[in-house]
Design a protein around this motif. Structure first.
Motif, PDB file in Angstrom:
ATOM      1  N   ILE A  37      63.799  29.960  75.629  1.00 12.00           N
ATOM      2  CA  ILE A  37      62.552  30.484  75.059  1.00 12.00           C
ATOM      3  C   ILE A  37      62.242  31.853  75.661  1.00 12.00           C
ATOM      4  N   GLN A  38      62.452  31.990  76.946  1.00 14.00           N
ATOM      5  CA  GLN A  38      62.205  33.276  77.596  1.00 14.00           C
ATOM      6  C   GLN A  38      63.172  34.332  77.064  1.00 14.00           C
ATOM      7  N   THR A  39      64.430  33.950  76.835  1.00 17.93           N
ATOM      8  CA  THR A  39      65.411  34.883  76.281  1.00 17.93           C
ATOM      9  C   THR A  39      64.989  35.338  74.886  1.00 17.93           C
ATOM     10  N   GLU A  43      64.116  39.114  73.738  1.00 17.57           N
ATOM     11  CA  GLU A  43      64.800  39.749  72.612  1.00 17.57           C
ATOM     12  C   GLU A  43      63.793  40.201  71.548  1.00 17.57           C
ATOM     13  N   PHE A  44      62.791  39.369  71.292  1.00 18.38           N
ATOM     14  CA  PHE A  44      61.787  39.734  70.291  1.00 18.38           C
ATOM     15  C   PHE A  44      60.971  40.937  70.750  1.00 18.38           C
ATOM     16  N   ALA A  45      60.632  40.995  72.036  1.00 21.12           N
ATOM     17  CA  ALA A  45      59.886  42.135  72.572  1.00 21.12           C
ATOM     18  C   ALA A  45      60.719  43.413  72.450  1.00 21.12           C
ATOM     19  N   GLU A  46      62.023  43.310  72.740  1.00 20.73           N
ATOM     20  CA  GLU A  46      62.911  44.461  72.601  1.00 20.73           C
ATOM     21  C   GLU A  46      63.012  44.894  71.137  1.00 20.73           C
ATOM     22  N   TYR A  47      63.098  43.932  70.234  1.00 25.16           N
ATOM     23  CA  TYR A  47      63.171  44.215  68.800  1.00 25.16           C
ATOM     24  C   TYR A  47      61.897  44.930  68.341  1.00 25.16           C
ATOM     25  N   ARG A  48      60.736  44.434  68.775  1.00 20.92           N
ATOM     26  CA  ARG A  48      59.472  45.073  68.394  1.00 20.92           C
ATOM     27  C   ARG A  48      59.407  46.502  68.931  1.00 20.92           C
ATOM     28  N   ALA A  49      59.869  46.713  70.167  1.00 25.70           N
ATOM     29  CA  ALA A  49      59.855  48.054  70.743  1.00 25.70           C
ATOM     30  C   ALA A  49      60.788  48.981  69.963  1.00 25.70           C
ATOM     31  N   THR A  50      61.958  48.458  69.590  1.00 22.75           N
ATOM     32  CA  THR A  50      62.913  49.257  68.818  1.00 22.75           C
ATOM     33  C   THR A  50      62.338  49.619  67.454  1.00 22.75           C
ATOM     34  N   VAL A  51      61.728  48.650  66.779  1.00 22.56           N
ATOM     35  CA  VAL A  51      61.141  48.900  65.464  1.00 22.56           C
ATOM     36  C   VAL A  51      59.986  49.890  65.574  1.00 22.56           C
ATOM     37  N   LYS A  52      59.168  49.747  66.606  1.00 25.06           N
ATOM     38  CA  LYS A  52      58.038  50.656  66.799  1.00 25.06           C
ATOM     39  C   LYS A  52      58.537  52.080  67.044  1.00 25.06           C
TER      40      LYS A  52
END
Length: 169
Positions: A37-39, A43-52
């Motif tokens: 879950i932490q992974t 990954e989702f936080a990194e994806y959001r940062a990349t999209v932003k």
């Protein structure tokens, strides 16, 4: 035979052990899945940062393109206004020349009608000359109006084409 209470006690102990094993398994599975879950969260936080970041870059690129287009359109507008100013100046100059010519033509026409050496039988010539003078003056005035409208239309058309071409990639 086993007494009924002993049987219930053994069954209760067995149920307690089973419940303890289920709780232990639940806890172990939670520990195991908490890493996953932490992974996924990471990954989702990194994806959001990349999209932003990609969105911000795209927005900056669009703003840059829009500013370049606006700059080109403003240059076209400035050039068109300058051409219109030059055209208005040429029209004013042409109108001044036409006015001087009309006055000179009117003066010559007046001289012809007031000329004492004109034979008495040719009174139609001065009247015809006056009418032709008026006709020529009106024709010249209308030609100036049409030329001015034509020049304005030409400048507007050229500005439109320049604006369109400025926005082409």
């Amino acid at each position: 035979m086993i007494s009924q209470y002993t049987l219930y006690a053994k069954l209760a102990a067995l149920a307690g052990v089973a419940a303890l094993l289920v709780a232990l398994g639940w806890q172990l599975n939670g520990w195991r899945l908490s890493g996953q879950i932490q992974t996924v969260k990471t990954e989702f936080a990194e994806y959001r940062a990349t999209v932003k970041a990609a969105g911000e870059r795209a927005q900056a690129d669009v703003r840059t393109t829009e500013q370049a287009w606006q700059s080109k359109i403003e240059k076209v507008r400035t050039d068109a206004n300058q051409q219109l100013t030059e055209t208005e100046q040429r029209v004013a100059d042409a109108n001044a020349v036409a006015l001087r010519l009309r006055k000179q033509l009117e003066h010559l026409s007046t001289r012809l009608t007031e000329n004492p050496t004109t034979p008495p039988g040719s009174q139609a010539a001065p009247a015809t000359c006056g009418m032709l003078t008026e006709l020529l003056a009106e024709t010249d005035r209308l030609a100036g109006v049409y030329a001015e409208a034509s020049d304005r239309s030409r400048v507007a058309g050229e500005a439109c084409v320049a604006g369109y071409e400025a926005l082409l990639p």
